[in-house]
Design a protein around this motif. Structure first.
Motif, mmCIF file in Angstrom:
data_model
loop_
_atom_site.group_PDB
_atom_site.id
_atom_site.type_symbol
_atom_site.label_atom_id
_atom_site.label_comp_id
_atom_site.label_asym_id
_atom_site.label_seq_id
_atom_site.Cartn_x
_atom_site.Cartn_y
_atom_site.Cartn_z
ATOM 1 N N ALA A 1 0.782 -1.110 -0.013
ATOM 2 C CA ALA A 1 0.229 0.091 -0.138
ATOM 3 C C ALA A 1 0.864 1.332 -0.093
ATOM 4 N N ALA A 2 1.862 1.111 0.827
ATOM 5 C CA ALA A 2 2.817 2.270 1.026
ATOM 6 C C ALA A 2 3.484 2.557 -0.380
ATOM 7 N N PHE A 3 3.999 1.388 -1.232
ATOM 8 C CA PHE A 3 4.878 1.496 -2.376
ATOM 9 C C PHE A 3 3.709 2.200 -3.418
ATOM 10 N N ASN B 1 4.839 9.741 -7.384
ATOM 11 C CA ASN B 1 6.288 10.028 -7.540
ATOM 12 C C ASN B 1 7.179 10.197 -6.606
ATOM 13 N N ALA B 2 6.913 9.662 -5.537
ATOM 14 C CA ALA B 2 7.730 10.069 -4.252
ATOM 15 C C ALA B 2 8.512 8.738 -3.747
ATOM 16 N N LEU B 3 8.934 7.738 -4.545
ATOM 17 C CA LEU B 3 9.410 6.581 -4.100
ATOM 18 C C LEU B 3 10.731 6.684 -3.262
ATOM 19 N N SER B 4 11.576 7.587 -3.537
ATOM 20 C CA SER B 4 12.775 7.765 -3.057
ATOM 21 C C SER B 4 12.696 8.597 -1.559
ATOM 22 N N GLU B 5 11.592 9.482 -1.528
ATOM 23 C CA GLU B 5 11.365 9.973 -0.358
ATOM 24 C C GLU B 5 10.628 9.133 0.655
ATOM 25 N N TRP B 6 9.790 8.485 0.373
ATOM 26 C CA TRP B 6 9.219 7.329 1.143
ATOM 27 C C TRP B 6 10.332 6.307 1.415
ATOM 28 N N LEU B 7 11.192 5.937 0.735
ATOM 29 C CA LEU B 7 12.302 5.125 1.100
ATOM 30 C C LEU B 7 13.121 5.555 2.338
ATOM 31 N N SER B 8 13.505 6.907 2.011
ATOM 32 C CA SER B 8 14.614 7.375 3.011
ATOM 33 C C SER B 8 13.749 8.012 4.354
ATOM 34 N N GLU B 9 12.423 8.028 4.231
ATOM 35 C CA GLU B 9 11.676 8.473 5.433
ATOM 36 C C GLU B 9 11.509 7.075 6.193
ATOM 37 N N GLY C 1 5.805 -1.909 15.204
ATOM 38 C CA GLY C 1 6.841 -2.695 15.255
ATOM 39 C C GLY C 1 7.382 -3.330 13.899
ATOM 40 N N LEU C 2 6.496 -3.288 12.877
ATOM 41 C CA LEU C 2 6.711 -3.929 11.707
ATOM 42 C C LEU C 2 7.450 -3.074 10.680
ATOM 43 N N VAL C 3 7.675 -2.002 11.042
ATOM 44 C CA VAL C 3 8.264 -0.946 10.474
ATOM 45 C C VAL C 3 9.753 -1.481 9.500
ATOM 46 N N PRO C 4 10.412 -1.918 10.217
ATOM 47 C CA PRO C 4 11.722 -2.791 9.546
ATOM 48 C C PRO C 4 11.441 -3.718 8.292
ATOM 49 N N ASN C 5 10.511 -4.613 8.781
ATOM 50 C CA ASN C 5 9.984 -5.524 7.672
ATOM 51 C C ASN C 5 9.400 -4.626 6.544
ATOM 52 N N ILE C 6 8.563 -3.653 6.687
ATOM 53 C CA ILE C 6 7.924 -2.856 5.909
ATOM 54 C C ILE C 6 8.781 -2.343 4.912
ATOM 55 N N LEU C 7 9.982 -1.844 5.387
ATOM 56 C CA LEU C 7 11.111 -1.097 4.725
ATOM 57 C C LEU C 7 11.692 -1.955 3.875
ATOM 58 N N GLU C 8 11.967 -3.247 4.454
ATOM 59 C CA GLU C 8 12.787 -4.246 3.749
ATOM 60 C C GLU C 8 11.855 -4.425 2.356
ATOM 61 N N LEU C 9 10.487 -4.741 2.487
ATOM 62 C CA LEU C 9 9.854 -5.289 1.383
ATOM 63 C C LEU C 9 9.474 -3.897 0.449
ATOM 64 N N PHE C 10 9.316 -2.785 0.849
ATOM 65 C CA PHE C 10 9.080 -1.628 0.238
ATOM 66 C C PHE C 10 10.479 -1.338 -0.759
ATOM 67 N N ALA C 11 11.654 -1.625 -0.127
ATOM 68 C CA ALA C 11 12.678 -1.696 -0.933
ATOM 69 C C ALA C 11 12.997 -2.539 -1.926
ATOM 70 N N GLN C 12 12.502 -3.594 -1.752
ATOM 71 C CA GLN C 12 12.508 -4.896 -2.764
ATOM 72 C C GLN C 12 11.526 -4.209 -3.994
ATOM 73 N N LEU C 13 10.236 -3.889 -3.807
ATOM 74 C CA LEU C 13 9.235 -3.311 -4.510
ATOM 75 C C LEU C 13 9.871 -2.082 -5.354
ATOM 76 N N LYS C 14 10.589 -1.255 -4.737
ATOM 77 C CA LYS C 14 11.396 -0.158 -5.365
ATOM 78 C C LYS C 14 12.425 -0.898 -6.220
ATOM 79 N N GLN D 1 13.932 -1.873 -11.896
ATOM 80 C CA GLN D 1 14.749 -2.904 -12.527
ATOM 81 C C GLN D 1 16.325 -2.887 -12.144
ATOM 82 N N SER D 2 16.529 -2.680 -10.812
ATOM 83 C CA SER D 2 17.841 -2.758 -10.249
ATOM 84 C C SER D 2 18.108 -3.698 -9.131
ATOM 85 N N VAL D 3 19.324 -4.047 -8.912
ATOM 86 C CA VAL D 3 19.456 -5.025 -7.898
ATOM 87 C C VAL D 3 20.679 -4.465 -6.818
#
Length: 178
Positions: free
Chosen positions: A14-16, A23-31, A88-101, A106-108
């Motif tokens: 949902a966040a992604f 068009n704020a993927l980078s801002e969301w990721l850093s925050e 408490g799930l924010v670290p897991n959400i961050l990891e999944l968000f980064a994977q979706l981004k 198309q980067s790894v």
């Protein structure tokens, strides 16, 4: 651990999707990275586990801890997480968000470990070869592990390429014992 990822997945998606539509993927990721760092703090963990605080009070306290570092949509996201007792799930959400981004872009991310400093030209050639093989843009980070005797160890998501001398010796020892 799989249970936490399962719980975090709908929030990350949902966040992604929201961040992508804005068009704020980078801002969301850093925050999200900042929020995850705060959530991981022991004092904040105690706050989140305090049964006397209502979910609304938890959200307000957490948002006030973050100060002006967060955009309004991230503050609302934190309120939703707090209402559902999922801060408490924010670290897991961050990891999944980064994977979706990374999938969207198309980067790894590739980690290259060697027993010595790798010259930029070699690192670039390896990145180029991996990019062709994985059909993605490759972002290489390097680290030094002096326990490797020589060669390199490359990790790209689930893919592990062990070109280290230690890895080859282990394979040889395994072949000899079989």
């Amino acid at each position: 651990m799989a249970e936490l990822s399962t719980l975090a997945r709908p929030y990350a998606r949902a966040a992604f999707e929201y961040a992508d539509s804005e068009n704020a993927l980078s801002e969301w990721l850093s925050e999200l990275q900042l929020i995850a760092a705060v959530v991981s703090d022991e004092a904040v963990q105690n706050l989140l586990g305090d049964p006397s605080l209502t979910t609304e009070k938890q959200a307000e306290t957490f948002v006030s801890l973050m100060g002006d570092e967060l955009g309004e949509s991230r503050k609302r996201f934190l309120h939703v997480l707090a209402e559902n007792r999922r801060l408490g799930l924010v670290p897991n959400i961050l990891e999944l968000f980064a994977q979706l981004k990374a999938q969207r872009e198309q980067s790894v991310d590739v980690e290259m470990v060697s027993p010595f400093e790798v010259p930029d030209t070699v690192r670039d050639r390896i990145a180029q070869a991996l990019g062709k093989r994985l059909e993605r843009e490759v972002v290489v980070s390097t680290s030094i592990d002096s326990s490797l005797l020589g060669g390199v160890l490359i990790r790209a998501g689930d893919l592990v390429i062990d070109g280290s001398v230690r890895g080859r010796l282990n394979k040889l020892a395994e072949a000899l014992t079989n």
